[in-house]
Design a protein around this motif. Structure first.
Motif, PDB file in Angstrom:
ATOM      1  N   THR A  44     -10.410  -9.153  -9.295  1.00  0.00           N
ATOM      2  CA  THR A  44      -9.202  -8.532  -9.842  1.00  0.00           C
ATOM      3  C   THR A  44      -8.640  -7.492  -8.882  1.00  0.00           C
ATOM      4  O   THR A  44      -9.392  -6.687  -8.321  1.00  0.00           O
ATOM      5  CB  THR A  44      -9.529  -7.821 -11.177  1.00  0.00           C
ATOM      6  OG1 THR A  44     -10.055  -8.775 -12.088  1.00  0.00           O
ATOM      7  CG2 THR A  44      -8.290  -7.181 -11.792  1.00  0.00           C
ATOM      8  N   LEU A  45      -7.328  -7.511  -8.706  1.00  0.00           N
ATOM      9  CA  LEU A  45      -6.646  -6.428  -7.997  1.00  0.00           C
ATOM     10  C   LEU A  45      -6.058  -5.501  -9.054  1.00  0.00           C
ATOM     11  O   LEU A  45      -5.349  -5.942  -9.960  1.00  0.00           O
ATOM     12  CB  LEU A  45      -5.508  -6.976  -7.122  1.00  0.00           C
ATOM     13  CG  LEU A  45      -5.886  -7.996  -6.050  1.00  0.00           C
ATOM     14  CD1 LEU A  45      -4.628  -8.489  -5.326  1.00  0.00           C
ATOM     15  CD2 LEU A  45      -6.866  -7.392  -5.048  1.00  0.00           C
ATOM     16  N   ASN A  46      -6.372  -4.228  -8.929  1.00  0.00           N
ATOM     17  CA  ASN A  46      -5.827  -3.209  -9.807  1.00  0.00           C
ATOM     18  C   ASN A  46      -4.688  -2.557  -9.023  1.00  0.00           C
ATOM     19  O   ASN A  46      -4.900  -1.610  -8.276  1.00  0.00           O
ATOM     20  CB  ASN A  46      -6.931  -2.177 -10.066  1.00  0.00           C
ATOM     21  CG  ASN A  46      -7.008  -1.772 -11.508  1.00  0.00           C
ATOM     22  OD1 ASN A  46      -6.033  -1.861 -12.250  1.00  0.00           O
ATOM     23  ND2 ASN A  46      -8.176  -1.314 -11.911  1.00  0.00           N
ATOM     24  N   LYS A  79      -3.001  -7.065   4.288  1.00  0.00           N
ATOM     25  CA  LYS A  79      -3.486  -6.144   3.237  1.00  0.00           C
ATOM     26  C   LYS A  79      -2.377  -6.023   2.206  1.00  0.00           C
ATOM     27  O   LYS A  79      -1.246  -6.453   2.466  1.00  0.00           O
ATOM     28  CB  LYS A  79      -3.817  -4.779   3.857  1.00  0.00           C
ATOM     29  CG  LYS A  79      -2.630  -4.121   4.578  1.00  0.00           C
ATOM     30  CD  LYS A  79      -3.017  -2.799   5.246  1.00  0.00           C
ATOM     31  CE  LYS A  79      -1.797  -2.171   5.925  1.00  0.00           C
ATOM     32  NZ  LYS A  79      -2.076  -0.866   6.527  1.00  0.00           N
ATOM     33  N   HIS A  80      -2.675  -5.428   1.036  1.00  0.00           N
ATOM     34  CA  HIS A  80      -1.646  -5.336  -0.004  1.00  0.00           C
ATOM     35  C   HIS A  80      -1.111  -3.899  -0.115  1.00  0.00           C
ATOM     36  O   HIS A  80      -1.321  -3.204  -1.108  1.00  0.00           O
ATOM     37  CB  HIS A  80      -2.175  -5.825  -1.354  1.00  0.00           C
ATOM     38  CG  HIS A  80      -1.061  -6.196  -2.300  1.00  0.00           C
ATOM     39  ND1 HIS A  80      -0.362  -5.263  -3.034  1.00  0.00           N
ATOM     40  CD2 HIS A  80      -0.492  -7.393  -2.584  1.00  0.00           C
ATOM     41  CE1 HIS A  80       0.565  -5.876  -3.751  1.00  0.00           C
ATOM     42  NE2 HIS A  80       0.505  -7.169  -3.500  1.00  0.00           N
ATOM     43  N   GLY A  88      -1.160   1.310  -2.606  1.00  0.00           N
ATOM     44  CA  GLY A  88      -2.051   0.171  -2.692  1.00  0.00           C
ATOM     45  C   GLY A  88      -2.590  -0.063  -4.093  1.00  0.00           C
ATOM     46  O   GLY A  88      -1.938  -0.663  -4.933  1.00  0.00           O
ATOM     47  N   GLY A  89      -3.770   0.460  -4.351  1.00  0.00           N
ATOM     48  CA  GLY A  89      -4.484   0.216  -5.596  1.00  0.00           C
ATOM     49  C   GLY A  89      -5.953   0.038  -5.249  1.00  0.00           C
ATOM     50  O   GLY A  89      -6.388   0.440  -4.165  1.00  0.00           O
ATOM     51  N   MET A  90      -6.733  -0.573  -6.154  1.00  0.00           N
ATOM     52  CA  MET A  90      -8.139  -0.806  -5.859  1.00  0.00           C
ATOM     53  C   MET A  90      -8.485  -2.241  -6.285  1.00  0.00           C
ATOM     54  O   MET A  90      -7.622  -2.951  -6.808  1.00  0.00           O
ATOM     55  CB  MET A  90      -9.010   0.211  -6.591  1.00  0.00           C
ATOM     56  CG  MET A  90      -8.730   0.341  -8.074  1.00  0.00           C
ATOM     57  SD  MET A  90      -9.514   1.810  -8.796  1.00  0.00           S
ATOM     58  CE  MET A  90     -10.965   1.048  -9.523  1.00  0.00           C
ATOM     59  N   LEU A  91      -9.710  -2.657  -6.019  1.00  0.00           N
ATOM     60  CA  LEU A  91     -10.073  -4.011  -6.419  1.00  0.00           C
ATOM     61  C   LEU A  91     -11.474  -4.077  -7.001  1.00  0.00           C
ATOM     62  O   LEU A  91     -12.295  -3.180  -6.807  1.00  0.00           O
ATOM     63  CB  LEU A  91      -9.931  -4.977  -5.236  1.00  0.00           C
ATOM     64  CG  LEU A  91     -10.844  -4.820  -4.021  1.00  0.00           C
ATOM     65  CD1 LEU A  91     -12.223  -5.446  -4.257  1.00  0.00           C
ATOM     66  CD2 LEU A  91     -10.204  -5.507  -2.807  1.00  0.00           C
ATOM     67  N   ILE A 114     -18.836  -4.593  -7.796  1.00  0.00           N
ATOM     68  CA  ILE A 114     -18.367  -3.252  -7.406  1.00  0.00           C
ATOM     69  C   ILE A 114     -16.851  -3.127  -7.567  1.00  0.00           C
ATOM     70  O   ILE A 114     -16.125  -4.118  -7.621  1.00  0.00           O
ATOM     71  CB  ILE A 114     -18.725  -2.907  -5.934  1.00  0.00           C
ATOM     72  CG1 ILE A 114     -18.035  -3.878  -4.950  1.00  0.00           C
ATOM     73  CG2 ILE A 114     -20.223  -2.892  -5.717  1.00  0.00           C
ATOM     74  CD1 ILE A 114     -18.128  -3.423  -3.495  1.00  0.00           C
ATOM     75  N   ALA A 115     -16.419  -1.879  -7.670  1.00  0.00           N
ATOM     76  CA  ALA A 115     -15.000  -1.544  -7.547  1.00  0.00           C
ATOM     77  C   ALA A 115     -14.859  -0.782  -6.243  1.00  0.00           C
ATOM     78  O   ALA A 115     -15.656   0.123  -5.965  1.00  0.00           O
ATOM     79  CB  ALA A 115     -14.553  -0.670  -8.706  1.00  0.00           C
ATOM     80  N   THR A 116     -13.887  -1.165  -5.397  1.00  0.00           N
ATOM     81  CA  THR A 116     -13.659  -0.371  -4.187  1.00  0.00           C
ATOM     82  C   THR A 116     -12.822   0.830  -4.590  1.00  0.00           C
ATOM     83  O   THR A 116     -11.903   0.727  -5.398  1.00  0.00           O
ATOM     84  CB  THR A 116     -12.892  -1.158  -3.120  1.00  0.00           C
ATOM     85  OG1 THR A 116     -11.618  -1.520  -3.643  1.00  0.00           O
ATOM     86  CG2 THR A 116     -13.654  -2.396  -2.714  1.00  0.00           C
ATOM     87  N   LEU A 117     -13.162   1.977  -4.048  1.00  0.00           N
ATOM     88  CA  LEU A 117     -12.421   3.192  -4.381  1.00  0.00           C
ATOM     89  C   LEU A 117     -11.577   3.657  -3.196  1.00  0.00           C
ATOM     90  O   LEU A 117     -11.039   4.750  -3.191  1.00  0.00           O
ATOM     91  CB  LEU A 117     -13.386   4.288  -4.839  1.00  0.00           C
ATOM     92  CG  LEU A 117     -14.243   3.915  -6.062  1.00  0.00           C
ATOM     93  CD1 LEU A 117     -15.201   5.042  -6.400  1.00  0.00           C
ATOM     94  CD2 LEU A 117     -13.379   3.584  -7.267  1.00  0.00           C
TER      95      LEU A 117
END
Lengths: 346, 346
Positions: A44-46, A79-80, A88-91, A114-117
């Protein structure tokens, strides 16, 4: 495996010599990874809220057009990073490979969720397929891969908390963790923007640290958030105010502190022109912590000088060591926080 | 005498409820003063460099037109805040009256010669006559009066130093005084923009505090300032670099510190995009002090998070208690500083 740079400069295509965030194009080839990279299978992309709102408006809300724009951004940049908002956001994803140089150095294992921060604006990303767009939460489910650099921060998704609940708190993990470092027993703490997501976490943590001899004052905006925060019971005083009005807020804080003012002021509010209020309500020997991205550096610097205040003003750093663990722990220890976060954000 | 507010809000005409700096119009009637004001007989306006350059350009360099613009600014606003740049400057004058409520509270006496260290952008000012314009130093001699508010900061002009020399250092008094508070024995200190006016003062103070077990590294811009700073001998290392290039500067600082990086980085350079360099060259547990008014709050905040740095970033406060005395003392104790300041600025 090729040797990578800690900050990911080995992926920068142009302009040369800059870091991945300001770069216009980075290498998103994931067939080979560098020795200090972690390959993530993305779920998921947040998307950052400002970015998603912008893309959705450009697409007239049409999901097929949103997909086109997203593919185009990643094709151009690797990259987004939204080219119009810069954000950007996180994923969220699963660890798929770990570079040789990190074995024994990282605490991550293959298969960890994991969530990337770190921001998507600097994260190499490949999108193979867009599966679902959830407008109401700015989330996009994809098939794809991403790279976490050696300096990249992340949080392991805990097994004992609902995933959405954990994510909603991780998003603002820096604020309560910095509050924990700043507030001492007996301190008077004022939190501006106390009724929001990071505000509530800060109020809880501030009261925990300031203790029975301290005082936590929450400044809210709407009557609704005032009532909600009052009911939570984390603050000694809660009142609604327009934080852009320094004189009115100062009078209120003087009354609540017998003229002593705040040892620590934490500004979480995302509107402009609240620097002067933050400075005036804080003791000369105190600290103002600016978490608001609407903070103006020059207004803060010249504002303090203009009123002869010796206050220490700190630029909010969204990262501090252990911030994810600290923040998730708050949700575990406070049922009230867990319930309100579940109700509002999860 | 009427009771005044500490911050001078009693002088604000419009909009109501704001402080004197953001106000569009403040009361500059000096026939009566409030009980906590100090009336100054003004000798010289030290116009902010950006403001003077702008006014001079609008006037095509013509002194009569510069006078017209200055009279017009004060007539409209009751203060000399340049409407195009937003900036002010400082003034030099003699204490003429002291409000009743300040007697016994202030250390000023009638007849004292002082420089105000709060901005002209918030100082009530009346200009009766413009006597001389000195383009090369952005100074304007006038007949006029000004008000110092109770919270307003000032420095008494010392009898033992030439007036121009004292003024040139007071202008940047915050930087060395904050350096004195930050630097501990044994620290590695990097000063970006080390060859300029505040940079040289910071280098001297940093070496004094870091001592023989510490290390002071000055980053300069031109070959000329590099040679000058090297000759002064305040730094352990001096090198010229483009501070907007984080990777190149980081490699140099890693080499000079055996990979240990800086405990304290002081950024004095007035160009954009030096936040990332400041963050990368500083230890995770270190402090970056941003004195540069070109600092972007969001670039600093997101930059540290993007590289997972736990560094503490402080917004430069031009005021700290005793800053004028601390800075003038540096000129007294260092003949080298006195000579270079006399040569370049006095």
């Amino acid at each position: 495996m090729k040797k990578g740079n800690k900050y990911g400069t080995h992926r920068v295509i142009e302009p040369k010599g800059v870091l991945p965030q300001p770069a216009n194009k980075i290498d998103n080839n994931m067939d080979e990874i560098y020795d200090n990279e972690i390959l993530i299978d993305v779920q998921t992309l947040n998307i950052d809220s400002a970015s998603f709102t912008d893309i959705s408006a450009r697409a007239g809300g049409d999901h097929e057009k949103i997909k086109e724009i997203m593919f185009e951004i990643v094709a151009t940049q690797g990259k987004h990073r939204n080219p119009w908002t810069g954000s950007g956001g996180m994923l969220l994803g699963t660890v798929e490979r770990i570079g040789d140089a990190l074995v024994g150095k990282t605490d991550l294992k293959i298969g960890d969720k994991i969530a990337t921060l770190v921001s998507l604006s600097l994260t190499p990303l490949r999108i193979d397929n867009i599966k679902e767009i959830r407008d109401e939460v700015d989330q996009v489910d994809i098939d794809g891969k991403a790279i976490l650099f050696e300096s990249g921060i992340y949080a392991r998704i805990p097994a004992d908390l609902p995933e959405k609940l954990a994510l909603s708190a991780l998003d603002v993990a820096g604020a309560p963790a910095q509050t924990a470092k700043l507030v001492k027993p007996g301190d008077t703490v004022v939190i501006i923007g106390a009724g929001g997501k990071s505000g509530m976490l800060c109020c809880y943590e501030a009261k925990k640290r300031a203790g029975i001899t301290g005082k936590v004052i929450g400044i809210t905006h709407s009557q609704k958030s005032t009532d909600r925060l009052t009911t939570l019971g984390f603050c000694d005083h809660v009142f609604p105010a327009d934080a852009t009005q320094p004189v009115a807020v100062l009078e209120k804080i003087e009354a609540l502190t017998s003229g002593q003012l705040a040892d620590v002021t934490i500004n979480n509010v995302n509107i402009s022109d609240t620097e002067m209020t933050s400075i005036l309500i804080t003791k000369d020997t105190g600290v103002v912590y600016f978490f608001s991205m609407a903070t103006s550096f020059t207004k803060a610097a010249l504002g303090a000088e203009g009123v002869g205040s010796d206050v220490t003003m700190i630029v909010g750093n969204g990262y501090t060591r252990g911030h994810a663990e600290i923040t998730l722990q708050l949700l575990r220890e406070s049922e009230k926080l867990r319930n309100i976060f579940t109700e509002l954000y999860a």
